[in-house]
Design an enzyme around this catalytic site. Structure first.
Site, PDB file in Angstrom:
ATOM      1  N   CYS A   2       0.826  -1.207   0.000  1.00 25.75           N
ATOM      2  CA  CYS A   2       0.000   0.000   0.000  1.00 25.75           C
ATOM      3  C   CYS A   2       0.861   1.258   0.000  1.00 25.75           C
ATOM      4  CB  CYS A   2      -0.906   0.013   1.223  1.00 25.75           C
ATOM      5  SG  CYS A   2      -1.902  -1.475   1.406  1.00 25.75           S
ATOM      6  N   ARG A  28       1.396   1.789  -5.925  1.00 26.37           N
ATOM      7  CA  ARG A  28       1.585   0.829  -4.846  1.00 26.37           C
ATOM      8  C   ARG A  28       0.301   0.083  -4.493  1.00 26.37           C
ATOM      9  NH1 ARG A  28       6.433   1.952  -2.154  1.00 26.37           N
ATOM     10  NH2 ARG A  28       5.742   0.722  -0.382  1.00 26.37           N
ATOM     11  N   TRP A  96      -3.597  -1.909  -1.522  1.00 29.51           N
ATOM     12  CA  TRP A  96      -3.558  -3.204  -2.201  1.00 29.51           C
ATOM     13  C   TRP A  96      -3.998  -4.227  -1.164  1.00 29.51           C
ATOM     14  CZ3 TRP A  96      -1.106  -7.979  -1.838  1.00 29.51           C
ATOM     15  CH2 TRP A  96      -1.162  -8.776  -2.972  1.00 29.51           C
ATOM     16  N   ASN A 122       0.655   0.189   5.997  1.00 34.22           N
ATOM     17  CA  ASN A 122       1.227  -0.557   4.882  1.00 34.22           C
ATOM     18  C   ASN A 122       1.903  -1.787   5.453  1.00 34.22           C
ATOM     19  OD1 ASN A 122       2.449  -1.427   2.494  1.00 34.22           O
ATOM     20  ND2 ASN A 122       4.210  -0.086   2.770  1.00 34.22           N
ATOM     21  N   GLY A 123       1.674  -2.952   4.844  1.00 36.46           N
ATOM     22  CA  GLY A 123       2.301  -4.175   5.324  1.00 36.46           C
ATOM     23  C   GLY A 123       1.298  -5.090   5.985  1.00 36.46           C
ATOM     24  N   GLU A 500      11.007 -12.273 -19.395  1.00 35.66           N
ATOM     25  CA  GLU A 500      10.591 -10.904 -19.085  1.00 35.66           C
ATOM     26  C   GLU A 500       9.534 -10.409 -20.068  1.00 35.66           C
ATOM     27  OE1 GLU A 500      10.344  -7.146 -17.255  1.00 35.66           O
ATOM     28  OE2 GLU A 500      10.843  -9.175 -16.589  1.00 35.66           O
ATOM     29  N   LYS A 504       5.722  -9.215 -19.034  1.00 36.96           N
ATOM     30  CA  LYS A 504       5.121  -7.928 -19.378  1.00 36.96           C
ATOM     31  C   LYS A 504       3.742  -8.132 -20.003  1.00 36.96           C
ATOM     32  CE  LYS A 504       7.081  -5.788 -17.376  1.00 36.96           C
ATOM     33  NZ  LYS A 504       8.086  -6.543 -16.705  1.00 36.96           N
ATOM     34  N   GLU A 507       1.268  -9.239 -17.295  1.00 38.14           N
ATOM     35  CA  GLU A 507       0.990  -8.208 -16.296  1.00 38.14           C
ATOM     36  C   GLU A 507      -0.019  -7.183 -16.774  1.00 38.14           C
ATOM     37  OE1 GLU A 507       4.882  -7.450 -13.548  1.00 38.14           O
ATOM     38  OE2 GLU A 507       5.038  -6.852 -15.641  1.00 38.14           O
ATOM     39  N   HIS A 523       8.697 -30.721 -24.675  1.00 40.20           N
ATOM     40  CA  HIS A 523       8.447 -31.558 -23.512  1.00 40.20           C
ATOM     41  C   HIS A 523       7.194 -31.110 -22.769  1.00 40.20           C
ATOM     42  CE1 HIS A 523      12.227 -33.728 -23.889  1.00 40.20           C
ATOM     43  NE2 HIS A 523      12.811 -32.562 -24.130  1.00 40.20           N
ATOM     44  N   LYS A 622       3.373  -1.987  -7.285  1.00 42.26           N
ATOM     45  CA  LYS A 622       4.764  -1.821  -7.680  1.00 42.26           C
ATOM     46  C   LYS A 622       5.736  -2.475  -6.708  1.00 42.26           C
ATOM     47  CE  LYS A 622       7.830   0.043 -10.405  1.00 42.26           C
ATOM     48  NZ  LYS A 622       7.869  -0.329 -11.827  1.00 42.26           N
TER      49      LYS A 622
END
Length: 627
Positions: A2, A28, A96, A122-123, A500, A504, A507, A523, A622
């Protein structure tokens, strides 16, 4: 994950400060948001589900409801009943969700039962269930969050002294968290506490700020105080006092930050993500310049770490940083001939790792606050390893937990999907690999000089890729926008690029996507392929190009269209792909930072073609400060 912010002072409207700060913290978390501030001698609160647009609408509705009409005009409600609002204070939160569904009742801020204590958190408070069970005998809860438990716990100890109540509550908390608290009964007092989550103080004249990130208050002050883990801070309009873990109070050290506020604006780009993609040449250049300035061209010049004694390296990271770590592994092993392992940080911390003498651990974390990476770094130090943090944020927790720090210089990144921080991490790890090679004598001088020159040309070449591939990436993305599945393939240095690139796309477009080492494709994953499932191949390693071509022929035999990112010196790849993006010729390990750019642009344009918010993808934030 958050974002929290607090303000206390004489000069500004708290609502304006808090809303502006939350806009800069929204990367965040954006499941819900809320504000609490002093007004007319009491605490007012507004909160909403969704992003900040919902909160702005809720504030506008409240303003209309508070107006009253006299003689046909809107009148001011009058002065504060007790005259105590000369000091203005407030706290804000963008969430979040971790505890409780995304509902208004679970949105922050929260207060104690009497409405005296208001907090934003936050947390995670890990023992919130036990605390709640105890407090439920005394108060009725209105939400499912650990934040409300914290508010009631502080309220249970409150007797007119907020600092004392927070200190007593802290003794009962376990977890990793940061919070800010205000009291209806103490107008000129805002209290913050940092415990394994980010929290920084902004210092002003007649006003003070506190937030999860410097970015939140950057328009108002560049003077900051960095809190150490476990410290409590008392903010008053005329000053700041820090209380350390031993209970001793001291005046914080004032540090000036040089981040330009223009980094927080889109500067003509449609989105922050697109702006940050185009900032990649500058981010790489600044990272390399800073690295060479710090090491003086000698990788062994790192505080408290003697790299000549290092026998092996382990890289711990999560997400995008993990992919950069995979690229770093290849560079260090190939150039410096030193064994490297790459571990998912969340697994490393629980797998009882073997840390042998001479082990160096690199903790790669963009924010410097990623909970799993921090825990992995601490475990490694406990078992005798030297630890270097690779991070983008000075003063972050990772910088405090490490023996030495290597900084990327990507500046503020507001798009949730990392772009410029990834290429900066890759460039920095390549620079480290080359200097280790120089120190160990593992490369001929001529090749070492050539690789160094190619690395220094990387910013210019990334700019070339941006100029030549953006339009084609957009056209291709619009053509394939409704494809149901993508498979990304790569070999050697192409694999971290494929991983990566696939991340992207997942996401920001929410399209099911997988990434594999190309030799593993047959496989299992080949069973997913058909005429409507494009395959994206990264072909930048000449030594294994024939093998990759064989893999692509297997793909095409199943009818799947092939898109390729390849080097200009591998024209044969075009014979086996429907569309090719070319990147300039360079060493394949340096080319990681080139080959990822077309995939960033492709993911970006595909998500935009689907009408999605690329800066704030659903369910993501983030900085992952929770386990």
């Amino acid at each position: 994950m958050c974002g929290i912010i607090g303000y206390i002072g004489h000069h500004r409207d708290p609502q304006d400060v808090l809303m502006d700060g939350l806009a800069r913290l929204e990367y965040r978390g954006y499941d819900s948001a809320g504000l609490a501030w002093r007004e007319n001698g009491r605490i007012e609160r507004v909160r909403s589900v969704g992003n900040l647009e919902s909160l702005r609408a809720a504030l506008a509705t409240r303003a209309r409801e508070r107006q009253w009409v006299a003689a046909g005009t809107v009148s001011d409600p009058g002065p504060p009943p007790d005259g105590r609002d000369t000091v203005k204070a407030g706290i804000g939160h963008t969430r979040w969700a971790t505890h409780g569904a995304v509902t208004v009742r679970n949105a922050h801020p929260h207060s104690d039962a009497a409405g005296r204590i208001w907090i934003v958190l936050n947390g995670i408070i890990e023992n919130y269930s036990e605390l709640r069970a105890r407090l439920e005998r005394l108060v009725e809860f209105g939400s499912d969050t650990d934040a409300e438990v914290l508010a009631h716990l502080i309220g249970a100890y409150y007797d007119g002294d907020l600092i004392d109540a927070v200190q007593r509550a802290r003794a009962e908390l376990s977890g990793h968290y940061a919070f800010a608290a205000i009291s209806a009964e103490e107008p000129d007092c805002l209290v913050g506490l940092r415990h394994e989550c980010p929290l920084v103080v902004g210092l002003g004249e007649g006003e003070q700020f506190i937030a999860s990130s410097i970015a939140a208050f950057l328009p108002h002050t560049h003077a900051v105080a960095l809190l150490r883990d476990g410290e409590l801070v008392e903010l008053r309009s005329d000053g700041v006092t820090v209380i350390d873990t031993h209970g001793s109070a001291y005046a914080p050290v004032r540090t000036e930050v040089d981040w330009g506020e223009d980094r927080m604006e889109k500067e003509g780009f449609d989105t922050f993500m697109l702006k940050e993609i185009h900032e990649q040449p500058a981010a790489i250049a600044e990272t390399l310049s800073s690295y060479y300035a710090a090491t003086g061209g000698d990788a062994t010049r790192l505080d408290s770490v003697c790299l000549r004694e290092v026998k092996r390296i382990r890289i711990v990271a999560c997400g995008t940083s993990l992919h950069a770590g995979l690229a770093g592994k290849l560079a260090i092993e190939r150039w410096a001939r030193m064994p490297v392992e790459v571990d998912v940080a969340s697994e490393f911390r629980y797998q009882d790792p073997i840390i042998e003498s001479g082990t160096l651990v690199l903790g790669v974390t963009q924010s410097g606050e990623t909970a799993d990476t921090l825990a992995a770094m601490r475990l490694a130090r406990e078992r005798g390893a030297s630890v270097i943090a690779v991070t983008n944020v000075p003063g972050s927790q990772a910088t405090r937990d490490a023996d030495a720090v290597l900084f990327t210089r990507a500046g503020i990144e507001l798009g949730v999907a990392a772009t410029k921080t990834f290429v900066s991490q890759v460039a920095l790890l390549c620079a480290l690999a080359l200097q280790l090679a120089a120190a160990r004598g593992t490369l001929p001088a001529e090749r070492l000089a050539r690789l160094q020159a190619e690395l220094e040309m990387l910013p210019e070449r990334v700019g070339q890729v941006l100029d030549t591939t953006d339009r084609d990436a957009q056209e291709l993305a619009e053509r394939l926008v409704w494809s149901p599945f993508f498979l990304y393939l790569g070999r050697l240095a192409g694999l971290p690029v494929a991983l990566e690139g696939a991340l992207k796309l997942k996401e920001i477009s929410y399209v099911p996507t997988d990434a594999y080492a190309a030799g593993e494709m047959k496989h299992g994953p080949i069973a997913l392929l058909g005429t409507e499932t494009p395959v994206v191949a990264v072909a930048t390693e000449a030594d294994v190009a024939p093998k990759l071509i064989s893999n692509l022929e297997e793909v095409r035999a199943r009818g799947a269209p092939v898109l390729a990112v390849t080097s200009e010196d591998l024209p044969q790849i075009a014979e086996h792909a429907e569309r090719v993006f070319y990147v300039p010729c360079t060493d394949p390990l340096i080319a990681v930072a080139l080959a990822v750019v077309p995939l960033q642009l492709f993911a970006y344009h595909l998500a935009r073609a689907r009408g999605l918010n690329v800066d704030q993808p659903r369910n993501l934030a983030k900085t992952v400060t929770v386990e």
